[in-house]
Design an enzyme around this catalytic site. Structure first.
Site, PDB file in Angstrom:
ATOM      1  N   ASP A  40       0.815  -1.216   0.000  1.00  0.00           N
ATOM      2  CA  ASP A  40       0.000   0.000   0.000  1.00  0.00           C
ATOM      3  C   ASP A  40       0.847   1.264   0.000  1.00  0.00           C
ATOM      4  O   ASP A  40       0.514   2.247  -0.681  1.00  0.00           O
ATOM      5  CB  ASP A  40      -0.996   0.001   1.161  1.00  0.00           C
ATOM      6  CG  ASP A  40      -0.347  -0.191   2.522  1.00  0.00           C
ATOM      7  OD1 ASP A  40       0.852  -0.511   2.570  1.00  0.00           O
ATOM      8  OD2 ASP A  40      -1.055  -0.038   3.531  1.00  0.00           O
ATOM      9  N   THR A  64      -2.067   5.316  11.001  1.00  0.00           N
ATOM     10  CA  THR A  64      -1.815   4.646  12.270  1.00  0.00           C
ATOM     11  C   THR A  64      -0.317   4.538  12.507  1.00  0.00           C
ATOM     12  O   THR A  64       0.180   4.715  13.615  1.00  0.00           O
ATOM     13  CB  THR A  64      -2.453   3.246  12.268  1.00  0.00           C
ATOM     14  OG1 THR A  64      -3.859   3.384  12.023  1.00  0.00           O
ATOM     15  CG2 THR A  64      -2.233   2.545  13.589  1.00  0.00           C
ATOM     16  N   GLU A  94      -4.975   6.865  18.814  1.00  0.00           N
ATOM     17  CA  GLU A  94      -6.051   5.889  18.636  1.00  0.00           C
ATOM     18  C   GLU A  94      -6.216   5.020  19.877  1.00  0.00           C
ATOM     19  O   GLU A  94      -7.334   4.728  20.310  1.00  0.00           O
ATOM     20  CB  GLU A  94      -5.764   5.025  17.405  1.00  0.00           C
ATOM     21  CG  GLU A  94      -5.940   5.772  16.082  1.00  0.00           C
ATOM     22  CD  GLU A  94      -5.366   5.006  14.898  1.00  0.00           C
ATOM     23  OE1 GLU A  94      -5.056   3.816  15.058  1.00  0.00           O
ATOM     24  OE2 GLU A  94      -5.219   5.608  13.815  1.00  0.00           O
ATOM     25  N   GLY A 137      -4.144   9.282   5.398  1.00  0.00           N
ATOM     26  CA  GLY A 137      -5.171   9.862   6.266  1.00  0.00           C
ATOM     27  C   GLY A 137      -4.663  10.972   7.157  1.00  0.00           C
ATOM     28  O   GLY A 137      -5.384  11.934   7.435  1.00  0.00           O
TER      29      GLY A 137
END
Length: 339
Positions: free
Chosen positions: A92, A114, A159, A257
């Site tokens: 990715d 993340t 998170e 993100g």
């Protein structure tokens, strides 16, 4: 292994389900430490050491090569014809880096989510005592390039904290963090104690206590601590990267993100003392699409891909501010992480 015909990486397993063809795509294979970074091929000696050979893998392909066409079964299910399936950068981050909207090569990228991955795109691997000591990796990229990069912790810290905070508003948290006292508490985001603690808040509090700092006692102070520490860690890794990069680095492109986090982007620009260009957030998907466009002859090479992306995707630039204050904070950070 005795019962298996071929070993497929996950992206290649998806290609197999679509086409019935078994391939081994370069970028995802390079993350398994079985690919020779110099030859860009599976390394026979490494395979032999773990009891494998090239026969255990599918045909070796690079991003942009045709895997096959949809099987008759998939054609019936989807109502599509025998359309081609193209090998993209199956890793990715490989596809994400292909979507960096840079107009020249003098950039570093930060794939932010993340986890954070910071690196440069090189024509050849950089493998020496320094990159080994600094724990940089040479992973495969598009057009046979190398992604010289280092893994950094990312939004994992926040998170995990938010798991215990109930239904907290993310924008509200960021707004409150922005109003907090700067540089009150700093941590090393990549310290082993933050890898997978039972309680991230307690782990950060204990780190601050051990290093003689105030413990973040509100959610907003905790967020401020995390964001400032990440920005300072980015500076630390970028300085390492400058030392091993074969070309000068003039800006940092933040993709993924995390590129939508304007407070962290602003902190990062202030910390590293160079422009930060944020976007696209969906870099992996966009890179995937553009590799397929290149395979169909719609663009010529990765720089043309990037020109198209830069013209179509809105980005935001952050310029360094409060440089002296951030320089002082970096000196404080270095002392803390050495304790």
């Amino acid at each position: 292994l005795e019962a298996a015909d071929k070993i497929l990486f996950m992206p290649d397993a998806l290609s197999y389900m679509l086409t019935g063809e078994m391939v081994t795509e370069y970028t995802i294979a390079s993350t398994a430490q079985l690919v020779n970074a110099q030859t860009r091929r599976l390394e026979p000696e490494l395979l032999k050491a773990v009891g494998l050979s090239e026969k255990n893998f599918g045909r070796f392909v690079f991003p942009g090569e045709k895997v096959g066409v949809l099987t008759e079964e998939v054609q019936k299910i989807t109502g599509l014809g025998a359309i081609p399936v193209i090998a993209v950068a199956g890793h990715d981050t490989g596809s994400a880096v292909a979507a960096v909207p840079a107009l020249d090569r003098n950039f570093a990228y930060l794939s932010s989510g993340t986890w954070s991955l910071m690196g440069v795109e090189t024509d050849a691997p950089v493998i020496n005592a320094e990159t080994e000591a600094l724990n940089f990796t040479n992973e495969g990229g598009v057009e046979g390039t190398i992604r010289l990069l280092k893994n950094i912790c990312g939004m994992w810290l926040l998170e995990r904290c938010r798991l215990n905070w109930g239904d907290t508003s993310y924008p509200e948290l960021i707004g409150e963090a922005d109003a907090c006292e700067p540089f009150r508490s700093l941590i090393n985001p990549d310290d082993d104690c933050f890898a997978n603690p039972v309680d991230m808040e307690k782990a950060i509090a204990e780190y601050c206590r051990k290093t003689g700092q105030p413990v973040p006692d509100t959610h907003s102070r905790m967020v401020r601590c995390i964001f400032e520490s990440l920005a300072l860690r980015y500076r630390q890794v970028l300085e390492m990267l400058k030392g091993v990069s074969p070309f000068p680095i003039e800006r940092l492109h933040v993709i993924g993100g995390g590129s939508k986090n304007n407070l962290l982007n602003r902190f990062t620009a202030n910390s590293i003392g160079m422009p930060v260009v944020a976007g696209p957030s969906e870099a992996t998907a966009i890179g995937n699409v553009m590799i397929q466009a290149k395979a169909m002859g719609l663009v010529g090479n990765r720089m043309e891909m990037r020109k198209v992306i830069a013209a179509c995707i809105e980005t935001e630039e952050f310029l360094p501010q409060d440089v002296q204050a951030w320089d002082a904070a970096y000196n404080k950070y270095q002392k803390i992480v050495m304790k």
